[in-house]
Design a protein around this motif. Structure first.
Motif, PDB file in Angstrom:
ATOM      1  N   GLY A  78       0.819  -1.209   0.000  1.00 19.49           N
ATOM      2  CA  GLY A  78       0.000   0.000   0.000  1.00 19.49           C
ATOM      3  C   GLY A  78       0.847   1.249   0.000  1.00 19.49           C
ATOM      4  N   LEU A  79       0.175   2.376   0.199  1.00 19.52           N
ATOM      5  CA  LEU A  79       0.829   3.685   0.253  1.00 19.52           C
ATOM      6  C   LEU A  79       0.946   4.100   1.712  1.00 19.52           C
ATOM      7  N   VAL A  80       2.155   4.413   2.123  1.00 18.59           N
ATOM      8  CA  VAL A  80       2.431   4.773   3.512  1.00 18.59           C
ATOM      9  C   VAL A  80       3.326   5.998   3.530  1.00 18.59           C
ATOM     10  N   GLN A  81       3.153   6.820   4.545  1.00 22.49           N
ATOM     11  CA  GLN A  81       4.024   7.977   4.703  1.00 22.49           C
ATOM     12  C   GLN A  81       5.385   7.554   5.238  1.00 22.49           C
ATOM     13  N   ALA A 113      12.525  -2.071  -7.476  1.00 19.86           N
ATOM     14  CA  ALA A 113      12.117  -0.689  -7.719  1.00 19.86           C
ATOM     15  C   ALA A 113      12.200  -0.412  -9.218  1.00 19.86           C
ATOM     16  N   PRO A 114      11.451   0.560  -9.699  1.00 25.62           N
ATOM     17  CA  PRO A 114      11.483   0.877 -11.133  1.00 25.62           C
ATOM     18  C   PRO A 114      12.895   1.168 -11.610  1.00 25.62           C
ATOM     19  N   THR A 134      10.303   2.147  -1.633  1.00 26.63           N
ATOM     20  CA  THR A 134       9.258   1.992  -2.644  1.00 26.63           C
ATOM     21  C   THR A 134       9.674   0.971  -3.687  1.00 26.63           C
ATOM     22  N   ALA A 135       8.851  -0.051  -3.870  1.00 17.96           N
ATOM     23  CA  ALA A 135       9.169  -1.143  -4.790  1.00 17.96           C
ATOM     24  C   ALA A 135       8.003  -2.118  -4.821  1.00 17.96           C
ATOM     25  N   ALA A 154       4.513   1.689  -1.662  1.00 14.21           N
ATOM     26  CA  ALA A 154       4.878   3.053  -2.043  1.00 14.21           C
ATOM     27  C   ALA A 154       4.991   3.896  -0.776  1.00 14.21           C
ATOM     28  N   ILE A 155       6.134   4.553  -0.634  1.00 14.40           N
ATOM     29  CA  ILE A 155       6.392   5.393   0.539  1.00 14.40           C
ATOM     30  C   ILE A 155       6.488   6.835   0.066  1.00 14.40           C
ATOM     31  N   SER A 156       5.520   7.628   0.476  1.00 18.71           N
ATOM     32  CA  SER A 156       5.479   9.001   0.003  1.00 18.71           C
ATOM     33  C   SER A 156       4.645   9.842   0.946  1.00 18.71           C
TER      34      SER A 156
END
Length: 120
Positions: A10-13, A40-41, A91-92, A117-119
């Motif tokens: 998931g997306l996490v801060q 990772a990309p 992120t990966a 995803a870390i953002s």
């Protein structure tokens, strides 16, 4: 047949935590070590953590030392990756893998991956 199904991405801060899970089937789970990789990309797939048959977590990526821990539950055919203090560079897509003996050789099996995803 061997199947690995990851979940929990998931997306996490930054600074947050995630727990990934990988449910295994089609082989005698307790007989095999398991591994977590990430990609990772634009990067090659990287070995992050190994989990021995006895459940010991071995860190292979220095960048996650002290933050990531692998665990397993042999009763549930489940392997997990606890990720704390997450950073944007974590992120990966995360994959679990097992290498299963087949005849006189061995075959690598991968799950489909789960996106982390870390953002902020």
């Amino acid at each position: 047949q061997v199947q690995l199904v990851e979940s929990g991405g998931g997306l996490v801060q930054p600074g947050g935590s995630l727990r990934l899970s990988c449910e295994a089937s089609g082989f005698t789970f307790s007989n095999y070590g398991m591994s977590w990789y990430r990609q990772a990309p634009g990067n090659e797939r990287e070995l992050v953590v190994g989990i021995t048959r006895a459940g010991h977590s071995i860190i292979y990526a220095n960048s996650v030392a002290g933050r990531f821990t692998g665990t397993r539950n042999n009763a549930k055919n489940l392997v997990s990756l606890q990720m704390n203090s997450l950073k944007p560079e974590d992120t990966a897509v995360y994959y679990c893998k097992v290498t299963v003996a087949v005849g006189e050789g061995a075959t690598d099996y991968w799950g489909q991956g789960t996106q982390v995803a870390i953002s902020s």
